[in-house]
Design a protein around this motif. Sequence first.
Motif, PDB file in Angstrom:
ATOM      1  N   TRP A  65       0.849  -1.113  -0.100  1.00 37.39           N
ATOM      2  CA  TRP A  65       0.099  -0.020   0.025  1.00 37.39           C
ATOM      3  C   TRP A  65       0.938   1.256  -0.050  1.00 37.39           C
ATOM      4  O   TRP A  65       0.450   2.279  -0.739  1.00 37.39           O
ATOM      5  CB  TRP A  65      -0.868  -0.049   1.236  1.00 37.39           C
ATOM      6  CG  TRP A  65      -1.850   1.180   1.244  1.00 37.39           C
ATOM      7  CD1 TRP A  65      -2.459   1.679   0.150  1.00 37.39           C
ATOM      8  CD2 TRP A  65      -2.570   1.653   2.570  1.00 37.39           C
ATOM      9  NE1 TRP A  65      -3.209   2.919   0.525  1.00 37.39           N
ATOM     10  CE2 TRP A  65      -3.376   2.861   1.859  1.00 37.39           C
ATOM     11  CE3 TRP A  65      -2.172   1.529   3.758  1.00 37.39           C
ATOM     12  CZ2 TRP A  65      -4.033   3.750   2.990  1.00 37.39           C
ATOM     13  CZ3 TRP A  65      -3.046   2.518   4.457  1.00 37.39           C
ATOM     14  CH2 TRP A  65      -3.919   3.353   4.114  1.00 37.39           C
TER      15      TRP A  65
ATOM     16  N   ARG B   8      -0.058   4.312  -2.140  1.00 39.63           N
ATOM     17  CA  ARG B   8      -0.902   5.147  -1.262  1.00 39.63           C
ATOM     18  C   ARG B   8      -1.327   6.508  -1.692  1.00 39.63           C
ATOM     19  O   ARG B   8      -2.517   7.002  -1.741  1.00 39.63           O
ATOM     20  CB  ARG B   8      -0.569   5.259   0.066  1.00 39.63           C
ATOM     21  CG  ARG B   8      -1.242   6.016   1.001  1.00 39.63           C
ATOM     22  CD  ARG B   8      -0.927   5.680   2.426  1.00 39.63           C
ATOM     23  NE  ARG B   8      -1.715   6.236   3.436  1.00 39.63           N
ATOM     24  CZ  ARG B   8      -1.384   6.179   4.861  1.00 39.63           C
ATOM     25  NH1 ARG B   8      -0.367   5.450   5.351  1.00 39.63           N
ATOM     26  NH2 ARG B   8      -2.381   6.711   5.722  1.00 39.63           N
TER      27      ARG B   8
ATOM     28  N   VAL C 230      -8.736   2.334   1.736  1.00 45.05           N
ATOM     29  CA  VAL C 230      -8.603   0.740   2.121  1.00 45.05           C
ATOM     30  C   VAL C 230      -9.655   0.421   2.483  1.00 45.05           C
ATOM     31  O   VAL C 230     -10.541   0.553   3.256  1.00 45.05           O
ATOM     32  CB  VAL C 230      -7.437   0.517   3.124  1.00 45.05           C
ATOM     33  CG1 VAL C 230      -7.412  -0.892   3.242  1.00 45.05           C
ATOM     34  CG2 VAL C 230      -6.101   1.065   2.694  1.00 45.05           C
TER      35      VAL C 230
ATOM     36  N   VAL D  38      -7.925  -7.259  -0.180  1.00 41.21           N
ATOM     37  CA  VAL D  38      -7.766  -5.896   0.041  1.00 41.21           C
ATOM     38  C   VAL D  38      -7.836  -5.111  -1.191  1.00 41.21           C
ATOM     39  O   VAL D  38      -7.376  -5.219  -2.085  1.00 41.21           O
ATOM     40  CB  VAL D  38      -6.207  -5.716   0.683  1.00 41.21           C
ATOM     41  CG1 VAL D  38      -5.982  -4.167   1.190  1.00 41.21           C
ATOM     42  CG2 VAL D  38      -6.032  -6.536   1.946  1.00 41.21           C
TER      43      VAL D  38
ATOM     44  N   PHE E 124      -7.498  -1.147  -2.585  1.00 40.17           N
ATOM     45  CA  PHE E 124      -7.071   0.387  -2.570  1.00 40.17           C
ATOM     46  C   PHE E 124      -7.843   0.939  -3.576  1.00 40.17           C
ATOM     47  O   PHE E 124      -7.852   0.967  -4.709  1.00 40.17           O
ATOM     48  CB  PHE E 124      -5.581   0.311  -2.747  1.00 40.17           C
ATOM     49  CG  PHE E 124      -4.632  -0.644  -2.007  1.00 40.17           C
ATOM     50  CD1 PHE E 124      -4.703  -0.696  -0.605  1.00 40.17           C
ATOM     51  CD2 PHE E 124      -3.610  -1.500  -2.543  1.00 40.17           C
ATOM     52  CE1 PHE E 124      -4.107  -1.730   0.105  1.00 40.17           C
ATOM     53  CE2 PHE E 124      -2.842  -2.399  -1.887  1.00 40.17           C
ATOM     54  CZ  PHE E 124      -3.200  -2.764  -0.652  1.00 40.17           C
TER      55      PHE E 124
END
Length: 281
Positions: free
Chosen positions: A42, A46, A52, A88, A90
């Motif tokens: 991440w 980011r 997230v 996950v 993003f």
Amino acid sequence: MSTYSRPADLPNFENPPVVEVVLSIQFEQIVRLRTAQIGLLWAKLRAEFPKVEELAPIAPVIESFGPPTAGRVGFRFETLDVPPLARVLFLNDSQDQLVQVQPDRLLHNWRKTTGAQPYPRYGAIREAFLRELDLFQEFLDQESVGPLRINQCEVTYVNHILRAGAWVGHGDADKIFRVVGKPMAGPFLPTPEDVGMQLRYIIRRDEGSPLGRLHVSIQPGWLKPENDPMYVLELTARGAPVGADVEGARSFFDTGHDWIVRGFKDLTTSTMHEVWRLTNG
């Protein structure tokens, strides 16, 4: 990173009904990947994807060909030293672009979040995914958690087909889709209320062997908040990369996109092509 060169004869729609595009690779599970390491990935993403989320992982899928293997179907039991990792997500600030990662998948989604939002086109989505894939490979190398062995690739397009003055209700599916015959009432049955359909087409290599499949789903739906009738047309091209590396995945993406665009044109009527402003093909 190779750039995308659009085939000159590929159909082009100036106003396509696409609302989501997904590019995905599936690979042999990276069993040494841990939750804490996902945070390190991440850190590389980011700045562009500050939000997230976590969801259940997507089950692995492999396109296979030929009749099912004879014999008894049994159950598979696995003993895991650590609990399985979640998928996950993003997301960028506007949540129209997202990267998804789990121990055996990497995905990039574009999705329409506002009615006026333009489709950024396949070349831009492809470039973004390949850039993220480079970062993912860099992350795997830095963490020494294992090589990336790609076994399947996917391209998915989701389309919301609105009435746009070309049809009235779900019973008018024949005005949208060439694969649907004109609904006929029988001696007893009335005209169908709506139509749903699943189709599969084999994608073949130049020499004729199977490379993958084009999966087509046609389902009636309703557009919120007005509850206007619409049809959801989803096309997924899935199959093996042309070589188990990034270049092989890129090649399958381009083939899958080609099948989706040409298939979309073949599946839909000339009336709808006028609505979506078909300019060539």
